[in-house]
Design a protein around this motif. Structure first.
Motif, mmCIF file in Angstrom:
data_model
loop_
_atom_site.group_PDB
_atom_site.id
_atom_site.type_symbol
_atom_site.label_atom_id
_atom_site.label_comp_id
_atom_site.label_asym_id
_atom_site.label_seq_id
_atom_site.Cartn_x
_atom_site.Cartn_y
_atom_site.Cartn_z
ATOM 1 N N VAL A 209 -3.645 30.856 57.053
ATOM 2 C CA VAL A 209 -2.337 30.206 56.976
ATOM 3 C C VAL A 209 -1.499 30.732 55.819
ATOM 4 N N TYR A 210 -2.054 30.774 54.621
ATOM 5 C CA TYR A 210 -1.269 31.159 53.439
ATOM 6 C C TYR A 210 -0.732 32.583 53.567
ATOM 7 N N SER A 211 -1.594 33.515 53.939
ATOM 8 C CA SER A 211 -1.161 34.914 54.060
ATOM 9 C C SER A 211 -0.113 35.069 55.158
ATOM 10 N N SER A 212 -0.221 34.286 56.216
ATOM 11 C CA SER A 212 0.753 34.356 57.309
ATOM 12 C C SER A 212 2.112 33.819 56.870
ATOM 13 N N LEU A 213 2.110 32.811 56.006
ATOM 14 C CA LEU A 213 3.358 32.302 55.443
ATOM 15 C C LEU A 213 3.968 33.316 54.481
ATOM 16 N N ALA A 214 3.133 33.901 53.655
ATOM 17 C CA ALA A 214 3.609 34.851 52.645
ATOM 18 C C ALA A 214 4.208 36.108 53.267
ATOM 19 N N THR A 215 3.684 36.514 54.420
ATOM 20 C CA THR A 215 4.154 37.744 55.070
ATOM 21 C C THR A 215 5.198 37.490 56.145
ATOM 22 N N GLY A 216 5.537 36.216 56.385
ATOM 23 C CA GLY A 216 6.572 35.903 57.350
ATOM 24 C C GLY A 216 6.130 35.834 58.794
ATOM 25 N N VAL A 217 4.825 35.907 59.031
ATOM 26 C CA VAL A 217 4.328 35.760 60.403
ATOM 27 C C VAL A 217 4.698 34.373 60.934
#
Length: 347
Positions: A209-217
């Motif tokens: 979740v966090y990485s997907s938010l950070a990368t705009g996914v």
């Protein structure tokens, strides 16, 4: 000579009976019987949640009390944060197959394998935390039956999450504001809600979740306040809309064969402990919700309370989701919803 023959015949007959008995035992002649544990048992309990999450802490407390309640006969080691490599949706099968003897699991998260479990997150079925407890109490006997008879595991206790809302990068105050959102969801019903308002659901595991938010996914998440704090949403998001879309629960189960190896007194001790732990977790979570929201606010998240008009619009938009699901739901689910609506005075 005759006496010898009789004796020899009897000996051969006895031997044949013994061999046949062993053969039947080897073929599962008594499938219900489980060998009782000769001494203390050691179970590994899996948790996908971080060590400081309330579900993990509850599981750790259960493990500690289980050792005390069983006088050392059951020794449980909790592996938190997904350390065992399981992401969640497969856990019903994992416990059934004995790959891990014990685990917590998101009830609706394993509903892909057991549709009955989706009933707890029918969107906008419940209107407050107290109704969530009523729904759980009504559903519990049905859940126990399907877990044991179909999935080979015993539910020790069920623990709630605070109700889910939308955490987002932009302010959400109406159904129109939800159009176009790319929202992480944790189960099928949540995904249907996002689709109903014109967004795109992303059924990602918590670890992504966090990485997907950070990368705009994704640009938003449908979840509860403890998860928001665990993931430090304030680093990547700005707003929280507490819509009470659904209220998830966690099952804590143990492989039934492992449980049946325990003597009755030990089994009874674990069952009693599970009942006590379930009450304790439900008592804690209402207070926990407010505490976790306050932590999020302190770190920069702005809570935007939904208006009554907004909530009514959401209920109307999602009405078909509830009705359509019940058309094909297991018969037990229909009984649960009917009993629940009768209990809370709704049709």
């Amino acid at each position: 000579m005759l006496s010898f023959r009789k004796t020899g015949f009897l000996t051969l007959a006895l031997a044949a009976v013994v061999i046949l008995s062993l053969a039947l035992a080897g073929c599962g002649g008594d499938k219900k019987a489980e060998p009782k544990a000769a001494g203390p048992v050691k179970w590994v309990a899996n948790s996908v949640w971080p060590p400081n999450n309330h579900q993990t802490q509850g599981l750790q407390e259960f493990a500690k009390k289980a050792k005390e309640a069983t006088k050392g006969k059951v020794d449980i080691t909790v592996q938190a944060g997904g350390a065992l490599g399981y992401k969640g949706p497969e856990l019903l099968k994992i416990v059934r197959d004995g790959l891990v003897p014990m685990s917590d699991m998101l009830t609706s998260g394993v509903a892909g394998d057991e549709p009955l479990f989706n009933v707890v997150t029918l969107p906008f079925l419940i209107q407050n935390f107290e109704e969530g407890k009523i729904l759980n109490d009504i559903a519990r006997p049905y859940f126990d039956q399907v877990a044991e008879k179909k999935w080979g595991q015993k539910i020790l206790y069920i623990s709630p999450w605070p109700a889910a809302g939308i955490w987002s990068k932009k302010e959400v105050k109406s159904v129109d504001d939800m159009k176009g959102l790319k929202t992480r969801t944790y189960d099928k019903n949540g995904g249907l809600v996002v689709q109903a308002v014109g967004g795109t659901p992303y059924p990602l595991p918590f670890s992504e979740v966090y990485s997907s938010l950070a990368t705009g996914v994704i640009d938003s998440v449908l979840t509860s306040t403890p998860t928001a704090v665990d993931a430090k949403f304030w680093e990547v998001l700005k707003y929280y809309s507490p819509q009470n879309v659904t209220m998830a629960t966690d099952l804590v189960t143990v492989n039934l064969k492992e449980f049946n190896k325990l003597d009755k007194a030990t089994q009874d001790a674990l069952i009693k402990l599970g009942k006590d732990m379930e009450k304790e977790m439900w008592d804690k979570v209402a207070k926990l919700d407010k505490e976790k929201e306050a932590v999020s606010n302190k770190n920069g998240i702005t809570t935007v309370k939904p208006s009554k008009e907004f909530l009514n619009d959401l209920s109307k938009v999602t009405k078909n989701i509830r009705e359509d699901w019940l058309k094909t739901a297991p018969p037990e689910a229909k009984k649960i919803v009917e009993e629940f609506n009768k209990k809370v005075g709704r049709q």
